[in-house]
Design a protein around this motif. Structure first.
Motif, PDB file in Angstrom:
ATOM      1  N   ARG A 226      -2.677  -0.601   4.911  1.00 25.74           N
ATOM      2  CA  ARG A 226      -3.621   0.289   4.214  1.00 25.74           C
ATOM      3  C   ARG A 226      -3.864  -0.192   2.786  1.00 25.74           C
ATOM      4  O   ARG A 226      -4.999  -0.168   2.306  1.00 25.74           O
ATOM      5  CB  ARG A 226      -3.093   1.727   4.212  1.00 25.74           C
ATOM      6  CG  ARG A 226      -3.263   2.460   5.534  1.00 25.74           C
ATOM      7  CD  ARG A 226      -2.826   3.900   5.422  1.00 25.74           C
ATOM      8  NE  ARG A 226      -3.589   4.617   4.407  1.00 25.74           N
ATOM      9  CZ  ARG A 226      -3.288   5.851   3.982  1.00 25.74           C
ATOM     10  NH1 ARG A 226      -2.211   6.479   4.478  1.00 25.74           N
ATOM     11  NH2 ARG A 226      -4.021   6.440   3.082  1.00 25.74           N
ATOM     12  N   HIS A 229      -6.045  -3.365   2.775  1.00 25.07           N
ATOM     13  CA  HIS A 229      -7.453  -3.090   3.080  1.00 25.07           C
ATOM     14  C   HIS A 229      -7.995  -1.906   2.275  1.00 25.07           C
ATOM     15  O   HIS A 229      -8.995  -1.297   2.686  1.00 25.07           O
ATOM     16  CB  HIS A 229      -7.620  -2.821   4.575  1.00 25.07           C
ATOM     17  CG  HIS A 229      -7.321  -4.005   5.442  1.00 25.07           C
ATOM     18  ND1 HIS A 229      -8.126  -5.116   5.490  1.00 25.07           N
ATOM     19  CD2 HIS A 229      -6.283  -4.253   6.295  1.00 25.07           C
ATOM     20  CE1 HIS A 229      -7.613  -6.009   6.328  1.00 25.07           C
ATOM     21  NE2 HIS A 229      -6.494  -5.512   6.824  1.00 25.07           N
ATOM     22  N   SER A 230      -7.375  -1.624   1.153  1.00 22.35           N
ATOM     23  CA  SER A 230      -7.816  -0.501   0.330  1.00 22.35           C
ATOM     24  C   SER A 230      -9.229  -0.740  -0.196  1.00 22.35           C
ATOM     25  O   SER A 230      -9.669  -1.888  -0.320  1.00 22.35           O
ATOM     26  CB  SER A 230      -6.863  -0.301  -0.843  1.00 22.35           C
ATOM     27  OG  SER A 230      -6.933  -1.411  -1.731  1.00 22.35           O
ATOM     28  N   PRO A 231      -9.978   0.317  -0.516  1.00 19.74           N
ATOM     29  CA  PRO A 231     -11.329   0.149  -1.055  1.00 19.74           C
ATOM     30  C   PRO A 231     -11.363  -0.741  -2.293  1.00 19.74           C
ATOM     31  O   PRO A 231     -12.282  -1.551  -2.453  1.00 19.74           O
ATOM     32  CB  PRO A 231     -11.749   1.582  -1.368  1.00 19.74           C
ATOM     33  CG  PRO A 231     -10.988   2.427  -0.393  1.00 19.74           C
ATOM     34  CD  PRO A 231      -9.655   1.742  -0.266  1.00 19.74           C
ATOM     35  N   GLN A 234     -10.966  -4.369  -1.173  1.00 21.57           N
ATOM     36  CA  GLN A 234     -12.162  -4.839  -0.484  1.00 21.57           C
ATOM     37  C   GLN A 234     -13.304  -5.089  -1.466  1.00 21.57           C
ATOM     38  O   GLN A 234     -14.054  -6.066  -1.327  1.00 21.57           O
ATOM     39  CB  GLN A 234     -12.582  -3.820   0.580  1.00 21.57           C
ATOM     40  CG  GLN A 234     -11.613  -3.711   1.751  1.00 21.57           C
ATOM     41  CD  GLN A 234     -12.156  -2.842   2.861  1.00 21.57           C
ATOM     42  OE1 GLN A 234     -13.238  -3.084   3.384  1.00 21.57           O
ATOM     43  NE2 GLN A 234     -11.412  -1.807   3.216  1.00 21.57           N
ATOM     44  N   ALA A 235     -13.434  -4.226  -2.463  1.00 18.58           N
ATOM     45  CA  ALA A 235     -14.494  -4.398  -3.462  1.00 18.58           C
ATOM     46  C   ALA A 235     -14.257  -5.659  -4.286  1.00 18.58           C
ATOM     47  O   ALA A 235     -15.205  -6.385  -4.618  1.00 18.58           O
ATOM     48  CB  ALA A 235     -14.555  -3.172  -4.365  1.00 18.58           C
TER      49      ALA A 235
END
Length: 256
Positions: A226, A229-231, A234-235
Motif C-alpha cells: 500500500r 503504491h500510495s497516491p 504514484q504522483a
C-alpha cells in the motif's frame, strides 16, 4: 529499529516478492550491534535469497565481520572514497581512520575464507569508489593495488552533483562557477525498483536523502504494498516519467 519491527517489516517485504535485502540506508551498518541478528532473521527465518551491506569499513572489526559472515551475509561492499589520509581528513574525518579502514578491508578476506571453508557459505567482497575529480582514479590507484587481493571486485561510480562538493585532494574546481555538474538521470530508476526504509519505518522515495519530504508512508501502520503504491508515490513517479519535476519533492535534487 527494534528487532520485532524489523522482523515484521522484513517479513512483509519478503511476502511481497522482495528477494534482495540491503541492511543499510544513509547509515553505517556495522555500528548496529544487532546487525548479525538481523542478517540471521532475514536469511534463516524469512528466506531472503540475497542479503547485502555497504560499509565505509571503519567499524567493520574482525569480530563483527565474522558474525555477519556466519549469519549468512551474501555480499559486502566497501565504499572506498578516500585515496589517502589527507583526503579523509578534508572530509571532517580523522586521518587515522584511513589506516583502520585499510586494515579492516584487508582482513575481511581471510575471515570470509575461513568461514566459507568451515560452513560452506561464501560472501562476496567488493569495493566501489566515487569519481570525485578527473584525477581520482590516478590518486586511488596505489590504495586499490594494496587492496586488490582482498576484494573479488572493484568498480567506479559517478559523483552526481558538483565537483566542488568533493573532499579535498581530488582536484575540484576552485570556484562554484567553474564546477562541473553531473545531474542525476530522470526518471530516477530507484523510484521504480528500490524500496528504502528509514529506522523509524518510513518508506522513503529517495536513495540519497532521508529527509521527511520523501516519506511515502510509515510501515508501522501500512503494509508495504500500500505504501509502495500510495497516491504520493504514484504522483512522483508520473512526474519523473513526464520529465516535469517542478513542484515535486525531487525539484531540489542536486541542483535541478
Amino acid at each position: 529499529m527494534e528487532p520485532s519491527l524489523f522482523r515484521r517489516i522484513a517479513a512483509d517485504l519478503r511476502a511481497s516478492g522482495v528477494e534482495r535485502l540491503g541492511l543499510f540506508y544513509m547509515n553505517e551498518p556495522f555500528l548496529d550491534d544487532g546487525l548479525a541478528q538481523s542478517i540471521r532473521i532475514a536469511k534463516a527465518e524469512l528466506g531472503f535469497p540475497y542479503v547485502f551491506l555497504t560499509s565505509n569499513g571503519l567499524a567493520a572489526t574482525q569480530e563483527k565481520l565474522r558474525e555477519c559472515f556466519e549469519a549468512g551475509l551474501d555480499s559486502l561492499k566497501f565504499a572506498l572514497n578516500f585515496s589517502a589520509p589527507e583526503q579523509m581528513a578534508s572530509a571532517q574525518a580523522s586521518a587515522h581512520a584511513h589506516a583502520s579502514i585499510v586494515a579492516h578491508v584487508q582482513g575481511a578476506r581471510a575471515i570470509r575464507d575461513e568461514v566459507a571453508a568451515r560452513t560452506g557459505h561464501y560472501c562476496r567482497l567488493s569495493g566501489s569508489s566515487l569519481e570525485y575529480g578527473h584525477d581520482q582514479r590516478e590518486t586511488m590507484a596505489p590504495l586499490l593495488a594494496r587492496l586488490a587481493r582482498a576484494l573479488d571486485e572493484h568498480y567506479w561510480l559517478p559523483l552526481f552533483g558538483r565537483d566542488d562538493w568533493a573532499p579535498g585532494a581530488a582536484s575540484a574546481p576552485a570556484s562554484a562557477s567553474r564546477a562541473r555538474l553531473l545531474p542525476k538521470p530522470v526518471p530516477c530508476w530507484t523510484l521504480f525498483t528500490e524500496a528504502h526504509v528509514r529506522a523509524d519505518a518510513e518508506l522513503s522515495a529517495c536513495g540519497l536523502d532521508a529527509s521527511a519530504r520523501f516519506a511515502m508512508g510509515n510501515l508501522r501502520d501500512l503494509p508495504f504494498v500500500r505504501a509502495w503504491h500510495s497516491p504520493a508515490f504514484q504522483a512522483l513517479r508520473a512526474a519523473h516519467l513526464g520529465g516535469e519535476l517542478a513542484g515535486s519533492v525531487c525539484a531540489r535534487c542536486l541542483d535541478y
